[in-house]
Design an enzyme around this catalytic site. Structure first.
Site, mmCIF file in Angstrom:
data_model
loop_
_atom_site.group_PDB
_atom_site.id
_atom_site.type_symbol
_atom_site.label_atom_id
_atom_site.label_comp_id
_atom_site.label_asym_id
_atom_site.label_seq_id
_atom_site.Cartn_x
_atom_site.Cartn_y
_atom_site.Cartn_z
ATOM 1 C CD GLU A 80 -3.189 2.836 -4.062
ATOM 2 O OE1 GLU A 80 -4.207 2.354 -3.529
ATOM 3 O OE2 GLU A 80 -2.973 2.770 -5.289
ATOM 4 C CD GLU A 139 -7.632 4.736 -2.436
ATOM 5 O OE1 GLU A 139 -7.695 3.784 -3.266
ATOM 6 O OE2 GLU A 139 -6.941 5.741 -2.619
#
Length: 457
Positions: free
Chosen positions: A162, A360
């Protein structure tokens, strides 16, 4: 109805070094910030109070086995391996990571390893962090060392997790250290992160390792309020800034031209060197990890921009709250299962159907002790959340999307940045006082789903 998944589908979960391991030899930005502003952290709980994976890695890997994981993603801590970021390698860290990797493989669990999961060594931040190209070079050296140490056994590497989050949190919206609000500096951090990624990919290719290298991006589909051209344009700009600013460089080897044009028109472009574009083109990946939690819904701005305010992404759109949306009230996030399908279709249709997996997806809930029945947390809401997303993931795969697996965030309740332990995400309940681990109902459900490579709904 039965939902079956392709053979060799990756079933597992994800975690990170900083959120699970505990005390490190080297200080990170999180340790430094917590020492100075513990009030910014939920209940004053800092990054030393984790789920003690550093001590309990062997029993935790047994729990992964119990949950029928065939794969597991975690990260290496740069600050543990090289405490000052650039100097000597810490032999205790090498031993620890070797033991973890070997035990995972021994238990039939494929290790997926991330190199950077928000945990900048403080020594590197003190010289400017990602604003400084020297840190980019230091990261490339760190990556090279990891490949040399562990690349014989780790076959799935990820340069960053991320990468947009440190940009947003640290340089735009004040929820990560160094708490800067400055778009130009944010753009520089994002740009240098892409360069660091590309240098790591270059080193991996040069080493002719047996595995593959990728990156993990949190993709938030940008949905316009309506098909009015002003709303559509607002959603397009949000998509450029928050998704395509990383997606295009790592999959296409270049930035979207309209993003460059937009930032140039407001004098917000980072400083570039002539050789950068060739380097970025070398950073194309083998495997994309997709983190998906929530959609982004936007509309055109209803009011004029304050010309005295700092330049921000919100100069071009307002957030939109869709009536009737389904919410996770504890996290304040919308639950929108079709978003996972829309991401996969976008990758299929616009990015050459790149190899990807869901790295995720998860649901954080506060005070889960409310749901204890016969000594076990009955988190049926989490089972509903996972199965709802897997249903749409299954649809994408059935329509030709190249998705190879699903990893849940996370396998055990862990420390989560400024929220600490406010919201719990794990398949396994963690008692902070005793460190006792107890499998939740969702853990049993996931173990059965992985074992059968299918679920019924």
């Amino acid at each position: 109805m039965k939902y079956s998944f392709p053979e060799h589908f990756w079933w597992g979960s994800a975690s990170s070094a900083l959120q699970t391991e505990g005390t490190r030899e080297g200080q990170t930005t999180w340790d430094y910030w917590f020492d100075r502003e513990p009030n910014r952290f939920h209940n004053g709980v800092g990054p030393q109070q984790t789920s003690t994976f550093y001590q309990h890695w062997k029993t935790d890997i047994q729990l992964l086995k119990q949950l029928n994981h065939n794969s597991f993603r975690t990260s290496i801590s740069w600050a543990r391996l090289i405490p000052d970021g650039i100097g000597e390698v810490n032999p205790q860290a090498v031993d620890f990571y070797n033991q973890v990797i070997d035990e995972l493989i021994e238990q039939g669990i494929t290790p997926f390893i991330t190199l950077f999961h928000f945990d900048m060594p403080m020594a590197m931040q003190e010289i400017g962090g990602w604003e400084n190209r020297d840190v980019v070079e230091a990261y490339a050296r760190y990556a090279q060392i990891c490949f040399e140490l562990f690349g014989d056994r780790v076959l799935h590497w990820f340069t960053f997790n991320e990468p947009i989050v440190p940009v947003e949190g640290g340089y735009l919206y004040d929820f990560h250290y160094p708490n800067v609000v400055d778009f130009r500096r944010a753009a520089t951090v994002a740009y240098h992160t892409v360069l660091a990624h590309a240098l790591a990919v270059r080193a991996y290719r040069a080493g002719h390792y047996a595995g593959e290298i990728g990156i993990v991006l949190n993709l938030t589909p940008s949905y316009p309020r309506s098909q009015n051209p002003a709303d559509v344009k607002a959603a397009h700009i949000a998509d450029l800034m928050f998704n395509r600013s990383f997606l295009d460089p790592v999959l296409r080897g270049e930035y979207p031209a309209d993003l460059v044009t937009l930032l140039k028109s407001y004098d917000q472009l980072p400083a570039c060197k002539p050789e950068d574009s060739a380097l970025i083109a070398e950073g194309k990946i083998d495997l994309l990890g997709v983190n998906y939690y929530q959609p982004r819904r936007v509309k055109c701005r209803d009011s004029a921009v304050n010309p005295q305010a700092p330049f921000m992404p919100e100069w071009f759109f307002d957030n939109y709250e869709m009536p009737g949306r389904k919410m996770n009230p504890y996290r304040g996030w919308e639950i929108y299962e079709p978003g996972i399908y829309d991401i996969l279709v976008n990758l299929r249709d616009n990015y050459g159907n790149t190899r990807c997996f869901i790295s995720e997806n998860g649901m954080g809930v506060e005070n889960e002790q409310r749901f204890i029945e016969n000594g076990q947390i009955n988190d049926q809401y989490r089972i509903d959340f996972i199965s709802g997303h897997l249903t749409w993931l299954h649809k994408g795969i059935s329509e030709g999307c190249n998705c190879l697996g699903y990893h849940m965030w996370t396998f055990i309740d862990n420390w989560s940045w400024c929220n600490a332990y406010k919201n719990r995400y794990g398949f396994i309940q963690l008692d902070l006082d005793t460190q006792q681990r107890t499998v939740k109902k969702s853990g049993e459900w996931f173990a059965a789903t992985s074992l059968n490579n299918s679920f019924d709904k």
